[in-house]
Design a protein around this motif. Structure first.
Motif, mmCIF file in Angstrom:
data_model
loop_
_atom_site.group_PDB
_atom_site.id
_atom_site.type_symbol
_atom_site.label_atom_id
_atom_site.label_comp_id
_atom_site.label_asym_id
_atom_site.label_seq_id
_atom_site.Cartn_x
_atom_site.Cartn_y
_atom_site.Cartn_z
ATOM 1 N N LEU A 178 0.838 -1.205 0.000
ATOM 2 C CA LEU A 178 0.000 0.000 0.000
ATOM 3 C C LEU A 178 0.873 1.257 0.000
ATOM 4 C CD1 LEU A 178 -2.785 -1.110 2.507
ATOM 5 C CD2 LEU A 178 -2.968 -0.895 0.035
ATOM 6 N N LEU A 179 1.946 1.209 0.785
ATOM 7 C CA LEU A 179 2.837 2.375 0.841
ATOM 8 C C LEU A 179 3.405 2.668 -0.550
ATOM 9 C CD1 LEU A 179 4.135 4.384 2.815
ATOM 10 C CD2 LEU A 179 6.045 2.820 3.048
ATOM 11 N N GLN A 180 3.759 1.615 -1.272
ATOM 12 C CA GLN A 180 4.304 1.809 -2.610
ATOM 13 C C GLN A 180 3.257 2.403 -3.551
ATOM 14 O OE1 GLN A 180 7.452 1.632 -3.416
ATOM 15 N NE2 GLN A 180 7.840 1.075 -1.292
ATOM 16 N N TYR A 181 2.010 1.919 -3.450
ATOM 17 C CA TYR A 181 0.946 2.501 -4.271
ATOM 18 C C TYR A 181 0.866 4.000 -4.014
ATOM 19 C CZ TYR A 181 -1.310 -1.695 -6.180
ATOM 20 O OH TYR A 181 -1.593 -2.821 -6.902
ATOM 21 N N MET A 182 0.943 4.370 -2.718
ATOM 22 C CA MET A 182 0.776 5.776 -2.387
ATOM 23 C C MET A 182 1.997 6.596 -2.786
ATOM 24 S SD MET A 182 0.592 8.333 0.591
ATOM 25 C CE MET A 182 2.039 7.766 1.224
ATOM 26 N N LEU A 183 3.173 6.126 -2.367
ATOM 27 C CA LEU A 183 4.382 6.932 -2.603
ATOM 28 C C LEU A 183 4.663 7.130 -4.086
ATOM 29 C CD1 LEU A 183 6.970 5.540 -0.015
ATOM 30 C CD2 LEU A 183 5.705 7.680 0.060
ATOM 31 N N ASN A 184 4.356 6.119 -4.890
ATOM 32 C CA ASN A 184 4.730 6.179 -6.297
ATOM 33 C C ASN A 184 3.557 6.490 -7.222
ATOM 34 O OD1 ASN A 184 7.585 5.335 -5.940
ATOM 35 N ND2 ASN A 184 6.576 3.553 -5.044
ATOM 36 N N GLY A 185 2.411 6.788 -6.614
ATOM 37 C CA GLY A 185 1.243 7.129 -7.423
ATOM 38 C C GLY A 185 0.885 6.025 -8.407
ATOM 39 N N ILE A 186 1.107 4.763 -8.012
ATOM 40 C CA ILE A 186 0.828 3.641 -8.919
ATOM 41 C C ILE A 186 -0.687 3.504 -9.073
ATOM 42 C CG2 ILE A 186 1.025 1.119 -9.193
ATOM 43 C CD1 ILE A 186 3.650 1.320 -7.562
ATOM 44 N N GLU A 187 -1.127 3.284 -10.313
ATOM 45 C CA GLU A 187 -2.557 3.159 -10.599
ATOM 46 C C GLU A 187 -3.150 1.977 -9.825
ATOM 47 O OE1 GLU A 187 -5.659 4.048 -13.875
ATOM 48 O OE2 GLU A 187 -3.782 5.067 -13.435
ATOM 49 N N LEU A 188 -4.292 2.197 -9.166
ATOM 50 C CA LEU A 188 -4.912 1.122 -8.381
ATOM 51 C C LEU A 188 -5.583 0.099 -9.299
ATOM 52 C CD1 LEU A 188 -6.572 3.253 -5.561
ATOM 53 C CD2 LEU A 188 -4.757 1.565 -5.265
ATOM 54 N N PRO A 189 -5.723 -1.151 -8.836
ATOM 55 C CA PRO A 189 -6.461 -2.120 -9.656
ATOM 56 C C PRO A 189 -7.928 -1.706 -9.763
ATOM 57 C CG PRO A 189 -5.948 -3.024 -7.497
ATOM 58 C CD PRO A 189 -5.226 -1.718 -7.594
ATOM 59 N N GLU A 190 -8.655 -2.368 -10.646
ATOM 60 C CA GLU A 190 -10.041 -1.969 -10.891
ATOM 61 C C GLU A 190 -10.900 -2.058 -9.620
ATOM 62 O OE1 GLU A 190 -13.242 -3.338 -14.105
ATOM 63 O OE2 GLU A 190 -11.138 -3.309 -14.729
ATOM 64 N N SER A 191 -10.652 -3.067 -8.815
ATOM 65 C CA SER A 191 -11.389 -3.174 -7.544
ATOM 66 C C SER A 191 -10.407 -2.888 -6.413
ATOM 67 C CB SER A 191 -11.958 -4.575 -7.355
ATOM 68 O OG SER A 191 -12.596 -4.982 -8.505
ATOM 69 N N PRO A 192 -10.264 -1.631 -6.017
ATOM 70 C CA PRO A 192 -9.253 -1.321 -4.992
ATOM 71 C C PRO A 192 -9.469 -2.089 -3.700
ATOM 72 C CG PRO A 192 -10.177 0.684 -5.938
ATOM 73 C CD PRO A 192 -10.985 -0.446 -6.465
ATOM 74 N N GLU A 193 -10.729 -2.493 -3.431
ATOM 75 C CA GLU A 193 -10.993 -3.198 -2.174
ATOM 76 C C GLU A 193 -10.220 -4.518 -2.089
ATOM 77 O OE1 GLU A 193 -13.098 -2.677 -4.565
ATOM 78 O OE2 GLU A 193 -14.427 -4.398 -4.933
#
Ligand SMILES: Cc1cc2nc3c(=O)[nH]c(=O)nc-3n(C[C@H](O)[C@H](O)[C@H](O)COP(=O)(O)OP(=O)(O)OC[C@H]3O[C@@H](n4cnc5c(N)ncnc54)[C@H](O)[C@@H]3O)c2cc1C
Ligand code: SF4
Ligand code: SF4
Length: 840
Positions: free
Chosen positions: A381-396
């Motif tokens: 999750l930290l990597q998604y946030m820090l690097n602005g990585i696009e979330l998967p279609e169902s973020p849940e």
């Protein structure tokens, strides 16, 4: 000859020391003097709490006089700076020593804030910041029985854990209605509170301390504004920090409205020759109370002093709590304050897991997260946030329990620029470069890049990235469980078994290093339980156990416990039904028939558990292990005996299976079912082990899963006779117990087996590894060691001491309030509680 720049650094905390390292690395054109107010050189404040689990001041130190001498750094300890002469560019220490500078760096950190409570200055009223503080706390603990931490933030909880480790009855008093309010939202706060209380720390929220007076039972008495009191011998203040900005204040450097030395993007104060870095510095009206931003500032300041331009542009404040047994993580915008942000929440109260992610309004970017009870997705999750990585279609899917198809962010998916270690600002590319330069072991990568040498929060991710890099280069990677053991769980299992190791201490002494952590301790507990099936409250194993096991009961959302007697196969006599009814009536418990064909009784206070169990055991019941990672239920239909369609005696088989495997500890809970024909009334195909009768015997299904992300079980073998059926189940269970990861359900284990179902069939049916005989013998030994843990506990006066609401009193917890609904009790809801409390 070039004249060297004189750099004087005031303060030798973690950040001051990092500046010295940076100057060292960047230029030989500086002459560095370090002035430390403390009696020692820099040490690791982030891991200060480990002092109470055995680390010494030496273990924590980050440098030593020899190192500074080798670098040509002039240093003084016990050298508090009391004067800055900006015109003549000199500083003066308390002892009158004068040092001239070309550039001065203030790295004076901060000090603990002690609220102005009358009585706060008495003996045994302490703070938690330096090694000297730790000595004072240890000393005070020698003559104290009860300790209170004032402040339920991140550091307060660490401090509480320290008091616990010193053997004190420990309380945390928090002014706000919840713990860790800065990092965690209300839902996470509630789960966190349960977890902290399970550790044996008593939590008091919404309490303002008015005065500290002499106590009656203890040394002191905390008097709260709501007229309640709490007696204690030792008081530890952890109510926040304040920047050490007194020098700057006295000598006319610009200070923020609420304190902190104002700095620009180059970390210069209002005097261009004076820099401020770390916790004393105020950047953009913000003080960073973490080490990573301080290190980033040190790097920028060092570069600027050496004539290079760099800028400090703020820092990420995500954190993980380093408290044994309690996993808490907070990332970015944890409270969802960004306009338009949306949140997904997963709240698994039975397991004590709470997860929330905050995403952008278009659901493409992660803005923040709160994780309590399970921080396994923290790194991703930290990597998604820090690097602005696009979330998967169902973020849940990022926070749902991972069964089939859950999205995970592997190391290979990270961009080269991804920051892996935010303390030391090490990117994925830095790690790849280190491998390019010949690092083939994690320790080498750590020492070469410095990654994971700060707060250590990135250790798991660093390991992933490193191993991924080796794998892509075709190098075989070892699957060590953590830094304390250079072995996989399976290898540890074999070591414990072969060498007959009986305790964690013995294991770590023979095969590990350090003191252990929240990964290797419970893993060892689970392995020991699976091999020896010892009494679960055995003193040696107790500190390793998961929380529900500590009270042999499941903690419910209102702080009460549930009582679940075993009702094997769902079969129960009228007499036993009457006993359950009588017990439930006597103790006013809520009763519910569960999906697993048992009767749960809810609402028991901790001190009621022993008498309730005594009555049940006297009537022939035994524990249902509802709290343990072991067989929960074997659901069954009535089968051939009563049903027109039944082709085998499914109930008899259910009883045989449940009685055989009850009490055996496994990596996760296990559910079984037996149906008397293919109509499948017992729903066996959604269970870990499912058995369905056929005209010719039994069909065996394996690794099914109900719950949030169901998995249909796989048909493993058909038309088995009863003996072969049991033999196969024995082998499958032992193979699972031996090879699965900690907390891995059979469904996930099956997915992780290379070769999947076919491989499992080869091992279990064809004996491809030639281990079936041994696995059967292991199962026979486990079955032979069965005990009803409640029966053992009731006979053990020491174990019985655990079952009290309060350590120092036999009183019940009056926070537990019920109301009636449908002629039974249920926990009071928050809005009802207020109404009840204000009623006369
Ligand atoms: C128990 C605990 C746990 C923590 N856990 C984490 C964590 O998990 N993650 C995280 O990122 N951060 C954590 N922190 C915070 C982290 O330790 C600080 O952010 C970091 O140490 C700040 O470094 P610093 O050098 O700015 O200040 P400090 O480490 O406070 O060092 C400042 C030094 O300057 C000295 N000094 C002050 N005035 C003078 C003077 N006039 N003359 C000479 N010397 C002076 C002080 O005595 C002190 O030694 C934790 C802190 C504590 C106490
Ligand atoms: S579904 Fe089961 S686990 Fe979930 S809340 Fe209901 S009883 Fe509890
Ligand atoms: S599974 Fe078959 S035997 Fe069992 S109750 Fe249903 S129909 Fe009857």
């Amino acid at each position: 000859m070039l004249v060297k720049q004189k750099v004087v650094v005031v303060g030798n905390g973690m950040v001051g020391h990092h500046l010295v390292e940076q100057l060292q690395a960047q230029s030989d054109n500086t002459e560095v003097t370090v002035l430390s107010a403390e009696p020692r050189l820099a040490y690791d404040r982030v891991h200060l709490s480990e002092f109470f689990s055995g680390k010494t001041a030496d273990d924590l130190s980050m440098t030593n006089p020899e190192q500074y001498e080798a670098w040509g750094v002039d240093f003084r300890t016990n050298a508090k700076v009391v004067n800055i002469d900006k015109v003549n560019k000199q500083v003066v220490t308390e002892t009158g020593e004068v040092f001239s500078y070309d550039k001065l760096v203030l790295a004076t950190g901060s000090y603990p804030f002690v609220p102005p409570i009358p009585g706060k200055d008495r003996d045994h009223c302490l703070v938690y910041r330096t090694i000297d503080d730790l000595h004072a706390i240890s000393k005070s603990a020698e003559t104290s029985k009860v300790g209170v931490v004032i402040g339920g933030g991140l550091l307060g909880l660490e401090a509480a854990n320290a008091l616990k480790e010193l053997g004190l009855e420990t309380h945390v008093v928090e002014f706000a209605p919840q713990l860790m309010g800065v990092q965690v939202d209300a839902g996470g706060g509630a789960v966190l509170r349960n977890k902290i209380e399970e550790l044996g720390v008593q939590v008091h929220t919404s309490k303002a301390t008015n005065v500290i007076e002499d106590g009656e039972q203890c040394r002191y008495k905390l008097c709260f504004s709501d007229d309640t009191v709490l007696e204690t011998d030792l008081i530890l203040f952890s109510a926040g920090i304040r920047p050490y900005d007194n020098l700057a204040r006295e000598f006319d450097l610009e200070i923020g409205e609420r304190g902190g030395i104002t700095i620009n993007n180059q970390c210069q104060t209002s005097d261009a020759n004076i820099y401020a870095i770390g916790e004393c510095a105020l950047w953009n009206n913000f003080i960073f109370g973490l080490v990573a931003p301080g290190y980033a500032m040190a790097k920028v300041a060092a570069k600027h002093i050496c004539g290079e331009m760099d800028s400090f542009t703020g820092a990420d404040m995500s954190t993980k709590l380093k408290l044994m047994g309690v996993e808490v993580g907070s990332i970015g915008d944890a409270h969802g304050k960004t306009p338009g942000s949306l949140a997904y929440t997963y709240d698994d109260q039975p397991e004590g897991v709470y997860k929330k992610i905050v995403v952008s309004s278009d659901k493409t970017k992660l803005l923040g997260a709160v994780l309590v009870g399970d921080t396994s997705n923290y790194d991703s999750l930290l990597q998604y946030m820090l690097n602005g990585i696009e979330l998967p279609e169902s973020p849940e899917s990022l926070i749902l329990p991972s069964v089939d198809g859950a999205v995970t962010l592997g190391a290979s998916a990270l961009p080269d620029t991804a920051t892996i270690c935010s303390c030391l600002n090490v990117t994925k590319k830095d790690i790849v470069d280190a491998v390019d330069q010949g690092c083939t072991e994690l320790a080498q990568v750590k020492s070469c890049t410095k990654a994971s040498t700060g707060c250590g929060g990135c250790a798991a991710l660093l390991k992933d990235v490193f191993e991924n890099e080796l794998e892509t280069r075709g190098v075989e990677v070892k699957k060590d469980i953590c830094e304390h053991f250079a072995y996989s769980r399976k290898e540890l299992f074999d070591l414990i078994k072969v060498e007959q190791i009986k305790t964690f201490d013995e294991l770590i002494e023979k095969h590990g290093q350090g003191l252990g952590c929240e990964i290797c301790k419970p893993t060892t507990a689970s392995i020991l339980a699976s091999i020896y099936n010892d009494y679960i409250l055995e003193k040696l194993h107790l500190p390793l156990q998961d929380s529900n096991d500590n009270f042999l009961a499941n903690l419910q959302k209102d702080g009460t416990y549930s009582v679940v007697p075993r009702i094997a196969g769902g079969e129960i006599t009228p007499d036993k039904l009457i006993v359950i009814g009588e017990v439930a009536k006597k103790y006013n418990l809520y009763t519910k028939i569960t999906g697993g064909q048992r009767i749960d009784m809810f609402g028991a206070r901790v001190e009621q558990l022993p008498p309730i169990w005594q009555e049940l055991i006297d009537a022939g019941f035994e524990t249902g292990h509802a709290y343990g990672k072991s067989v929960r239920t074997v659901k069954s239909c009535v089968g051939q005996t009563w049903c027109r369609f039944g082709v085998q005696d499914s109930l008899d088989m259910a009883l045989e299976v449940e009685n055989r495997y009850k009490g055996i500890r496994s990596p996760h809970k296990l559910k079984f079912a037996v149906s008397g024909c293919t109509r499948e009334c017992a729903e066996a195909q959604s269970k870990d082990i499912g058995i369905i009768a056929t005209e010719n015997g039994w069909n065996l299904y394996v690794c099914g899963n109900g719950g949030m992300r169901p998995r249909h079980a796989d048909l493993f073998a058909t038309d088995l006779d009863s003996e072969t059926l049991i033999k196969y189940i024995d082998r499958i269970l032992v193979f699972y117990i031996k090879t699965a990861d900690r907390l891995q359900r059979t469904s996930v284990w099956m997915e992780s087996l290379e070769g999947g179902l076919d491989y499992l069939k080869q091992v279990v049916i064809d004996d491809s590894l030639n281990i079936c005989e041994e696995m059967e013998a292991q199962m026979a030994a486990l079955v032979g060691r069965y005990q009803c843990e409640w029966k053992t506990t009731l006979e053990d006066p020491i174990a019985m001491q655990r079952f009290k609401s309060f350590v120092n009193s036999d009183e019940s917890d009056d926070n537990i309030v019920f109301v009636e609904e449908r002629e039974q009790i249920r926990p009071v809801r928050e809005e009802e509680r207020i109404a009840i409390v204000v009623e006369p």
